[in-house]
Design a protein around this motif. Sequence first.
Motif, PDB file in Angstrom:
ATOM      1  N   UNK A  87      35.720  35.509  82.288  1.00  0.00           N
ATOM      2  CA  UNK A  87      35.591  35.659  83.735  1.00  0.00           C
ATOM      3  C   UNK A  87      34.412  36.556  84.141  1.00  0.00           C
ATOM      4  N   UNK A  88      33.814  37.252  83.187  1.00  0.00           N
ATOM      5  CA  UNK A  88      32.725  38.181  83.499  1.00  0.00           C
ATOM      6  C   UNK A  88      31.473  37.402  83.882  1.00  0.00           C
ATOM      7  N   UNK A  89      30.928  37.710  85.063  1.00  0.00           N
ATOM      8  CA  UNK A  89      29.722  37.040  85.576  1.00  0.00           C
ATOM      9  C   UNK A  89      28.481  37.908  85.424  1.00  0.00           C
ATOM     10  N   UNK A  90      28.642  39.240  85.512  1.00  0.00           N
ATOM     11  CA  UNK A  90      27.487  40.141  85.436  1.00  0.00           C
ATOM     12  C   UNK A  90      27.918  41.504  84.913  1.00  0.00           C
ATOM     13  N   UNK A  91      26.988  42.126  84.185  1.00  0.00           N
ATOM     14  CA  UNK A  91      27.188  43.480  83.651  1.00  0.00           C
ATOM     15  C   UNK A  91      25.906  44.231  83.939  1.00  0.00           C
ATOM     16  N   UNK A  92      26.006  45.338  84.693  1.00  0.00           N
ATOM     17  CA  UNK A  92      24.791  46.062  85.056  1.00  0.00           C
ATOM     18  C   UNK A  92      25.056  47.556  85.223  1.00  0.00           C
ATOM     19  N   UNK A  93      24.041  48.382  84.962  1.00  0.00           N
ATOM     20  CA  UNK A  93      24.185  49.823  85.200  1.00  0.00           C
ATOM     21  C   UNK A  93      24.431  50.073  86.692  1.00  0.00           C
ATOM     22  N   UNK A  94      25.165  51.123  86.980  1.00  0.00           N
ATOM     23  CA  UNK A  94      25.486  51.447  88.369  1.00  0.00           C
ATOM     24  C   UNK A  94      25.609  52.961  88.534  1.00  0.00           C
ATOM     25  N   UNK A  95      25.355  53.406  89.730  1.00  0.00           N
ATOM     26  CA  UNK A  95      25.570  54.810  90.076  1.00  0.00           C
ATOM     27  C   UNK A  95      26.505  54.908  91.263  1.00  0.00           C
ATOM     28  N   UNK A  96      27.313  53.877  91.450  1.00  0.00           N
ATOM     29  CA  UNK A  96      28.203  53.791  92.605  1.00  0.00           C
ATOM     30  C   UNK A  96      29.215  54.941  92.630  1.00  0.00           C
ATOM     31  N   UNK A  97      29.529  55.385  93.836  1.00  0.00           N
ATOM     32  CA  UNK A  97      30.536  56.430  94.041  1.00  0.00           C
ATOM     33  C   UNK A  97      31.885  55.830  94.400  1.00  0.00           C
ATOM     34  N   UNK A  98      31.990  54.504  94.400  1.00  0.00           N
ATOM     35  CA  UNK A  98      33.264  53.846  94.692  1.00  0.00           C
ATOM     36  C   UNK A  98      34.278  54.265  93.633  1.00  0.00           C
ATOM     37  N   UNK A  99      35.497  54.462  94.048  1.00  0.00           N
ATOM     38  CA  UNK A  99      36.546  54.879  93.134  1.00  0.00           C
ATOM     39  C   UNK A  99      36.765  53.845  92.040  1.00  0.00           C
ATOM     40  N   UNK A 106      27.653  57.903  86.188  1.00  0.00           N
ATOM     41  CA  UNK A 106      26.733  57.083  85.373  1.00  0.00           C
ATOM     42  C   UNK A 106      27.578  55.933  84.841  1.00  0.00           C
ATOM     43  N   UNK A 107      27.625  54.865  85.608  1.00  0.00           N
ATOM     44  CA  UNK A 107      28.619  53.817  85.391  1.00  0.00           C
ATOM     45  C   UNK A 107      28.025  52.474  84.999  1.00  0.00           C
ATOM     46  N   UNK A 108      28.929  51.568  84.681  1.00  0.00           N
ATOM     47  CA  UNK A 108      28.608  50.172  84.429  1.00  0.00           C
ATOM     48  C   UNK A 108      29.465  49.352  85.398  1.00  0.00           C
ATOM     49  N   UNK A 109      28.803  48.435  86.096  1.00  0.00           N
ATOM     50  CA  UNK A 109      29.512  47.540  87.018  1.00  0.00           C
ATOM     51  C   UNK A 109      29.720  46.207  86.312  1.00  0.00           C
ATOM     52  N   UNK A 110      30.971  45.796  86.211  1.00  0.00           N
ATOM     53  CA  UNK A 110      31.342  44.538  85.564  1.00  0.00           C
ATOM     54  C   UNK A 110      31.898  43.630  86.659  1.00  0.00           C
ATOM     55  N   UNK A 111      31.167  42.552  86.941  1.00  0.00           N
ATOM     56  CA  UNK A 111      31.550  41.658  88.037  1.00  0.00           C
ATOM     57  C   UNK A 111      32.189  40.382  87.516  1.00  0.00           C
ATOM     58  N   UNK A 112      33.251  39.965  88.211  1.00  0.00           N
ATOM     59  CA  UNK A 112      33.865  38.662  87.982  1.00  0.00           C
ATOM     60  C   UNK A 112      33.737  37.889  89.290  1.00  0.00           C
ATOM     61  N   UNK A 113      34.249  36.685  89.343  1.00  0.00           N
ATOM     62  CA  UNK A 113      34.158  35.886  90.569  1.00  0.00           C
ATOM     63  C   UNK A 113      34.949  36.512  91.715  1.00  0.00           C
ATOM     64  N   UNK A 114      36.014  37.250  91.399  1.00  0.00           N
ATOM     65  CA  UNK A 114      36.896  37.748  92.453  1.00  0.00           C
ATOM     66  C   UNK A 114      36.770  39.242  92.750  1.00  0.00           C
ATOM     67  N   UNK A 115      36.199  40.030  91.830  1.00  0.00           N
ATOM     68  CA  UNK A 115      36.114  41.479  92.056  1.00  0.00           C
ATOM     69  C   UNK A 115      35.151  42.103  91.062  1.00  0.00           C
ATOM     70  N   UNK A 116      35.024  43.440  91.157  1.00  0.00           N
ATOM     71  CA  UNK A 116      34.208  44.146  90.171  1.00  0.00           C
ATOM     72  C   UNK A 116      34.964  45.370  89.673  1.00  0.00           C
ATOM     73  N   UNK A 117      34.561  45.840  88.499  1.00  0.00           N
ATOM     74  CA  UNK A 117      35.165  47.005  87.856  1.00  0.00           C
ATOM     75  C   UNK A 117      34.048  48.001  87.572  1.00  0.00           C
ATOM     76  N   UNK A 118      34.327  49.262  87.778  1.00  0.00           N
ATOM     77  CA  UNK A 118      33.364  50.317  87.462  1.00  0.00           C
ATOM     78  C   UNK A 118      33.918  51.159  86.322  1.00  0.00           C
ATOM     79  N   UNK A 119      33.147  51.278  85.258  1.00  0.00           N
ATOM     80  CA  UNK A 119      33.544  52.078  84.103  1.00  0.00           C
ATOM     81  C   UNK A 119      32.396  53.019  83.754  1.00  0.00           C
ATOM     82  N   UNK A 120      32.694  54.058  82.983  1.00  0.00           N
ATOM     83  CA  UNK A 120      31.655  55.045  82.641  1.00  0.00           C
ATOM     84  C   UNK A 120      31.712  55.412  81.154  1.00  0.00           C
ATOM     85  N   UNK A 121      31.365  54.471  80.276  1.00  0.00           N
ATOM     86  CA  UNK A 121      31.408  54.792  78.844  1.00  0.00           C
ATOM     87  C   UNK A 121      30.370  55.847  78.466  1.00  0.00           C
TER      88      UNK A 121
END
Length: 139
Positions: A87-99, A106-121
């Motif tokens: 389901x993953x459509x895009x993976x990109x670096x992010x600096x978003x402050x969204x919860x 210093x995050x990674x934005x993982x996008x699917x067709x319906x939503x996105x996830x922010x993680x910080x490995x």
Amino acid sequence: MPRKSVYASAVDWWIAVLLMLGPLICVGSTGVLLQQGRQQDALYCLLAGAGTLLVTGLFTVPCRYTILPDTLSIRCGILFQRVPLHQVKAIEPSGSWVSGPALSVRRVKISTASRFYLVSPVDRDRFIEELTEAVNQVA
């Protein structure tokens, strides 16, 4: 051999301070109240600090991301999500402050067709590389 890579969340020092500020203020206030002879108020304050520490821990420890052969598992305390790799459509670096389940900005934005996830490995670049490779293998 099946893939299984675990990445701990990076932790920004200022986020750690903010998370610990409530319990630390309660401990300091407890000391002041004890010096003033207000034992019952000190007990309430100490219990409030312990409760705050418990809730903070329940929602933050452990905070990690596991790349499995067909899924990305995101765990932050008692919160747990699974993202199917197909389901993953895009993976990109992010600096978003969204919860999100991340203890760093210093995050990674993982996008699917319906939503996105922010993680910080901790090792963001290696995580992006490995997750991209895993997604490409599933596709």
